[in-house]
Write an enzyme that holds these catalytic residues in place. Structure first.
Site, PDB file in Angstrom:
ATOM      1  N   HIS A  28       0.516  -0.890  -0.350  1.00  0.00           N
ATOM      2  CA  HIS A  28       0.003   0.084  -0.100  1.00  0.00           C
ATOM      3  C   HIS A  28       0.693   1.096  -0.241  1.00  0.00           C
ATOM      4  CE1 HIS A  28      -3.169  -2.380   1.096  1.00  0.00           C
ATOM      5  NE2 HIS A  28      -2.909  -3.602   2.044  1.00  0.00           N
TER       6      HIS A  28
HETATM    7  O1  RIB Z   1      -5.092   0.029   4.501  1.00  0.00           O
HETATM    8  C1  RIB Z   1      -3.682  -0.518   4.619  1.00  0.00           C
HETATM    9  C2  RIB Z   1      -3.386   0.895   4.689  1.00  0.00           C
HETATM   10  O2  RIB Z   1      -3.441   0.868   6.403  1.00  0.00           O
HETATM   11  C3  RIB Z   1      -1.763   0.606   5.098  1.00  0.00           C
HETATM   12  O3  RIB Z   1      -1.443   2.667   5.173  1.00  0.00           O
HETATM   13  C4  RIB Z   1      -1.398   0.421   6.245  1.00  0.00           C
HETATM   14  O4  RIB Z   1       0.672   0.713   6.405  1.00  0.00           O
HETATM   15  C5  RIB Z   1      -2.069   0.814   7.687  1.00  0.00           C
HETATM   16  O5  RIB Z   1      -2.091   1.589   8.099  1.00  0.00           O
END
Ligand code: RIB
Ligand code: CA
Length: 308
Positions: A238
């Site tokens: 992500h």
């Molecule tokens: O849903 C994914 C996000 O939530 C990413 O930023 C992960 O690190 C958590 O913070």
């Protein structure tokens, strides 16, 4: 050079994002502000300082921001990131101190006093930015744009419709989306196209330097739950997508839309509702990313991990 402040909740994918950002010569990283999210604030701030130490970037100040969401009760994601937030690897103890100033106060001061607009890269819940905006709305005139990892149009990852960063503090997200600041939204719809497949993980491990080995160890642990629940061939990467967008925006494409965050419904709390119909004049459209060159993102990550 892009002048940027990163707000994050390390977290394994935050860690990979910080490794790329801290090794980039194209980013003028002013500071890292940390927030409670994947793990409690005491760990996210310590993890950020460990990463600055690992990357030899003792010049980057690290601030601790808000230890809890604005309204709702706190949630964390140890199942994904481990109890430490950086499960799977041992990082050096931090040699950089935690800044004494609160992260929210830093954001207000840094943005107000900056002679040029600054880009904000948000990798966690938006509590810090929302708290700064509520206290000092004018800071947004000093923000080029907010490039945000958050939301999910087709699906969520904490509930069927809500993504962790927005579900963890939906009220903060609503403040930011309604503040009128330019936003580029990198949601699960994009990051689920950027999967840490065994081949990609093997290529990171094959780099064989201390930083890439730690990255490979972290990623080996990371996302087992995502992989199992979502049935994906590899864990979604992500937060590095935010840094990749800053460095190579051509790897991404999207569309303009109005984005609203649900803050009331128990069923859909934290959902991002995207309206692609005629935008009301008062609401600046969000740049909603929906396409990504995943191979290009991994090539960028490998390039930076090869020479941290
Ligand atoms: O849903 C994914 C996000 O939530 C990413 O930023 C992960 O690190 C958590 O913070
Ligand atoms: Ca994060």
């Amino acid at each position: 050079m892009i002048e940027v402040i990163i707000d994050c909740d390390p977290g394994v994918d935050d860690a990979i994002a910080l490794m790329v950002a801290l090794s980039s010569t194209a980013l003028d990283l002013k500071a890292i502000t940390t927030v409670a999210g994947n793990v409690p604030l005491a760990l996210t701030q310590a993890n950020a300082r460990k990463l600055c130490t690992l990357m030899g970037r003792e010049d980057v100040p690290v601030y601790a921001g808000c230890p809890r969401p604005l309204v709702r009760s706190p949630i964390t994601a140890e199942a994904i990131h481990g109890i430490t937030g950086l499960e799977g690897a041992t990082l050096p103890e931090p040699t950089v101190p935690l800044q004494a100033q609160h992260g929210v106060a830093y954001l207000m001061d840094a943005l107000t006093q900056s002679p040029r607009p600054i880009t904000l890269a948000t990798l966690g819940p938006l509590t810090n930015l929302a708290a700064a905006v509520v206290q000092c709305p004018d800071i947004l005139t000093h923000v080029t744009e907010v490039v945000m990892m958050g939301g999910g149009i087709a699906q969520g990852n904490v509930t069927p419709v809500a993504e962790f960063n927005l579900y963890a503090d939906p009220h903060a997200a609503r403040v930011v989306f309604e503040a009128g600041v330019p936003i580029t939204l990198i949601s699960l719809d994009v990051t689920h196209q950027v999967l840490t497949t065994p081949d990609r993980l093997a290529r990171i491990r094959a780099l064989g330097n201390p930083v890439s080995t730690i990255a490979a160890d972290l990623l080996t642990y990371y996302g087992n739950r995502d992989r199992e629940i979502l049935g994906l061939p590899g864990a979604p990467l992500h937060d590095p997508c935010v840094i990749a967008y800053l460095l190579q925006p051509n790897l991404f494409s999207g569309y303009s839309a109005q984005v609203t965050v649900e803050t009331d419904s128990p069923l859909t709390l934290g959902q991002t509702v995207v309206n692609r119909r005629t935008l009301p004049p008062h609401c600046p459209p969000v740049n909603v990313i929906d396409q990504v060159d995943a191979d290009g993102v991994y090539a960028l990550i490998l390039q930076h991990l090869a020479s941290p």
